[in-house]
Motif scaffolding. Structure first.
Motif, mmCIF file in Angstrom:
data_model
loop_
_atom_site.group_PDB
_atom_site.id
_atom_site.type_symbol
_atom_site.label_atom_id
_atom_site.label_comp_id
_atom_site.label_asym_id
_atom_site.label_seq_id
_atom_site.Cartn_x
_atom_site.Cartn_y
_atom_site.Cartn_z
ATOM 1 N N LEU A 192 8.790 3.136 19.615
ATOM 2 C CA LEU A 192 7.832 2.438 20.472
ATOM 3 C C LEU A 192 8.088 0.933 20.484
ATOM 4 O O LEU A 192 8.023 0.280 21.529
ATOM 5 C CB LEU A 192 6.404 2.722 19.997
ATOM 6 C CG LEU A 192 5.854 4.112 20.304
ATOM 7 C CD1 LEU A 192 4.531 4.325 19.591
ATOM 8 C CD2 LEU A 192 5.682 4.297 21.803
ATOM 9 N N ILE A 193 8.369 0.365 19.309
ATOM 10 C CA ILE A 193 8.633 -1.066 19.235
ATOM 11 C C ILE A 193 9.903 -1.427 20.000
ATOM 12 O O ILE A 193 9.973 -2.460 20.677
ATOM 13 C CB ILE A 193 8.743 -1.510 17.764
ATOM 14 C CG1 ILE A 193 7.386 -1.374 17.066
ATOM 15 C CG2 ILE A 193 9.248 -2.942 17.662
ATOM 16 C CD1 ILE A 193 7.442 -1.635 15.579
ATOM 17 N N THR A 194 10.910 -0.554 19.921
ATOM 18 C CA THR A 194 12.201 -0.864 20.536
ATOM 19 C C THR A 194 12.215 -0.600 22.037
ATOM 20 O O THR A 194 12.706 -1.422 22.817
ATOM 21 C CB THR A 194 13.309 -0.034 19.864
ATOM 22 O OG1 THR A 194 13.259 -0.223 18.448
ATOM 23 C CG2 THR A 194 14.675 -0.446 20.384
ATOM 24 N N TYR A 195 11.670 0.554 22.450
ATOM 25 C CA TYR A 195 11.794 0.966 23.853
ATOM 26 C C TYR A 195 10.451 1.091 24.580
ATOM 27 O O TYR A 195 10.431 1.477 25.742
ATOM 28 C CB TYR A 195 12.519 2.308 23.932
ATOM 29 C CG TYR A 195 13.865 2.312 23.254
ATOM 30 C CD1 TYR A 195 14.934 1.595 23.779
ATOM 31 C CD2 TYR A 195 14.061 3.028 22.069
ATOM 32 C CE1 TYR A 195 16.170 1.595 23.153
ATOM 33 C CE2 TYR A 195 15.292 3.035 21.438
ATOM 34 C CZ TYR A 195 16.348 2.324 21.986
ATOM 35 O OH TYR A 195 17.574 2.315 21.353
ATOM 36 N N GLY A 196 9.361 0.774 23.890
ATOM 37 C CA GLY A 196 8.046 0.954 24.505
ATOM 38 C C GLY A 196 7.796 0.051 25.697
ATOM 39 O O GLY A 196 6.927 0.328 26.523
ATOM 40 N N GLY A 197 8.568 -1.043 25.827
ATOM 41 C CA GLY A 197 8.369 -1.964 26.935
ATOM 42 C C GLY A 197 8.900 -1.467 28.261
ATOM 43 O O GLY A 197 8.569 -2.024 29.310
ATOM 44 N N PHE A 198 9.728 -0.413 28.224
ATOM 45 C CA PHE A 198 10.263 0.144 29.466
ATOM 46 C C PHE A 198 9.259 1.158 30.002
ATOM 47 O O PHE A 198 9.216 2.305 29.557
ATOM 48 C CB PHE A 198 11.615 0.796 29.217
ATOM 49 C CG PHE A 198 12.648 -0.155 28.665
ATOM 50 C CD1 PHE A 198 13.416 -0.938 29.513
ATOM 51 C CD2 PHE A 198 12.837 -0.282 27.293
ATOM 52 C CE1 PHE A 198 14.364 -1.815 29.013
ATOM 53 C CE2 PHE A 198 13.787 -1.151 26.778
ATOM 54 C CZ PHE A 198 14.549 -1.936 27.645
ATOM 55 N N GLY A 199 8.453 0.731 30.971
ATOM 56 C CA GLY A 199 7.301 1.517 31.416
ATOM 57 C C GLY A 199 7.611 2.923 31.861
ATOM 58 O O GLY A 199 7.061 3.901 31.338
ATOM 59 N N SER A 200 8.517 3.084 32.840
ATOM 60 C CA SER A 200 8.813 4.417 33.360
ATOM 61 C C SER A 200 9.478 5.293 32.306
ATOM 62 O O SER A 200 9.223 6.496 32.228
ATOM 63 C CB SER A 200 9.717 4.305 34.599
ATOM 64 O OG SER A 200 10.918 3.613 34.278
ATOM 65 N N PHE A 201 10.325 4.687 31.488
ATOM 66 C CA PHE A 201 10.976 5.430 30.411
ATOM 67 C C PHE A 201 9.965 5.839 29.347
ATOM 68 O O PHE A 201 9.992 6.967 28.851
ATOM 69 C CB PHE A 201 12.083 4.576 29.804
ATOM 70 C CG PHE A 201 12.782 5.206 28.631
ATOM 71 C CD1 PHE A 201 13.419 6.429 28.757
ATOM 72 C CD2 PHE A 201 12.788 4.574 27.399
ATOM 73 C CE1 PHE A 201 14.062 7.011 27.680
ATOM 74 C CE2 PHE A 201 13.423 5.147 26.314
ATOM 75 C CZ PHE A 201 14.072 6.366 26.463
ATOM 76 N N ARG A 202 9.055 4.949 29.014
ATOM 77 C CA ARG A 202 8.034 5.229 28.005
ATOM 78 C C ARG A 202 7.130 6.389 28.418
ATOM 79 O O ARG A 202 6.690 7.176 27.583
ATOM 80 C CB ARG A 202 7.197 3.955 27.779
ATOM 81 C CG ARG A 202 5.904 4.156 26.997
ATOM 82 C CD ARG A 202 6.198 4.498 25.558
ATOM 83 N NE ARG A 202 4.980 4.735 24.811
ATOM 84 C CZ ARG A 202 4.410 5.924 24.660
ATOM 85 N NH1 ARG A 202 4.937 6.998 25.253
ATOM 86 N NH2 ARG A 202 3.316 6.057 23.950
ATOM 87 N N SER A 203 6.854 6.514 29.693
ATOM 88 C CA SER A 203 5.917 7.539 30.162
ATOM 89 C C SER A 203 6.595 8.844 30.551
ATOM 90 O O SER A 203 5.920 9.766 31.008
ATOM 91 C CB SER A 203 5.134 7.007 31.374
ATOM 92 O OG SER A 203 6.014 6.662 32.432
ATOM 93 N N SER A 204 7.911 8.953 30.352
ATOM 94 C CA SER A 204 8.620 10.169 30.727
ATOM 95 C C SER A 204 8.824 11.076 29.524
ATOM 96 O O SER A 204 8.746 10.633 28.371
ATOM 97 C CB SER A 204 9.974 9.834 31.351
ATOM 98 O OG SER A 204 10.862 9.327 30.370
#
Length: 271
Positions: free
Chosen positions: A117-129
């Motif tokens: 989450l800390i590393t990739y949580g900022g990528f919105g569409s990726f985070r919600s997939s």
């Protein structure tokens, strides 16, 4: 041969332990088809709760199955070659990589999910997939695939098999796919069993990574027990067993020894 007191004592202890494990499972499954759990079976049996679970959580159940299949494909494609390199080229670098590979197993699932989450949580569409959850599952299950395959590869004379196949004109990929992989199949099947069951049942990591649109089977199970009637939670558990048990039995049957393996001489006959 006459059986003594110790045999019957051990048998009785084994039966008691089995009952201790099986009885709660049976009671939970029975509650999922009972009209009213507080009145017991005397209130009657019904499939109403199972249909309600399917109506409420069908998407979560199907998503878990899809994630397990996708996780199995990724870990197989990545894990088998990795195991081959670790066994075929043992050195300080590969040993260090193997230790790093097993870190996700030693780290709690919540900590691993937090790191993602800390590393990739900022990528919105990726985070919600669902792919975001898949990455967590792959990181968690890949060591089990690699270790299972590597254990089988270490037990066979891989160097002799490859040299024999090479002397017959087989290239690297031909040797790998037609000699090494068939001989490593018991390890691949054992690893696949662990990957699928761990992916379907993984809760801690998935609970941190999921969103309302990517809720998986274990997360839905926890949600049903927390916010629904106990009958619905029990029916959800029953569906989980119905899905997972045939898969476990089938994969264990496939993992039994006795499968025909390919050797260099058989490769020559095929060609």
């Amino acid at each position: 041969m006459r059986r003594g007191y110790s045999f019957y004592a051990q048998l009785g202890l084994t039966v008691l332990l089995c009952l201790f494990i099986v009885v709660p499972i049976v009671m939970s499954a029975l509650a999922g088809v009972t009209v009213n759990i507080f009145k017991g079976v005397s209130s009657g049996l019904t499939l109403r709760w199972i249909f309600e679970v399917w109506d409420l959580y069908a998407q979560s159940i199907l998503l878990s199955l899809w994630l397990a299949v996708a996780c199995l494909v990724v870990t197989t494609l990545a894990g088998v070659p990795l195991a081959y390199v670790l066994v075929r080229r043992p050195n300080r670098l590969t040993r260090m990589f193997e230790e790093i590979l097993t870190l996700p197993v030693a780290i709690p699932g919540l900590a691993l999910a937090l790191a993602l989450l800390i590393t990739y949580g900022g990528f919105g569409s990726f985070r919600s997939s669902w792919v975001f959850i898949l990455i967590g599952h792959v990181l968690f299950t890949l060591p089990f695939m690699v270790r299972s395959v590597a254990a089988v590869m270490s037990a066979m004379d891989m160097k002799t098999l490859e040299e024999g196949a090479a002397s017959l004109g087989a290239g690297f990929w031909h040797r790998f796919l037609h000699v090494i992989v068939p001989n490593a199949m018991p390890g691949i099947l054992a690893g696949a069993l662990m990957v699928v069951t761990l992916s379907i049942g993984e809760f801690n990591l998935t609970w941190m990574l999921h969103t309302p649109l990517t809720k998986t089977l274990p997360v839905g199970l926890a949600d049903s027990y927390a916010s629904m009637r106990l009958e619905i939670g029990s029916a959800y558990t029953l569906i989980f067993f119905v899905l997972i048990m045939p898969l476990l039995i089938a994969m264990q049957m496939l993992a039994r020894p006795g499968k025909k393996r390919h050797t260099a001489s058989q490769l020559a006959e095929d060609e």
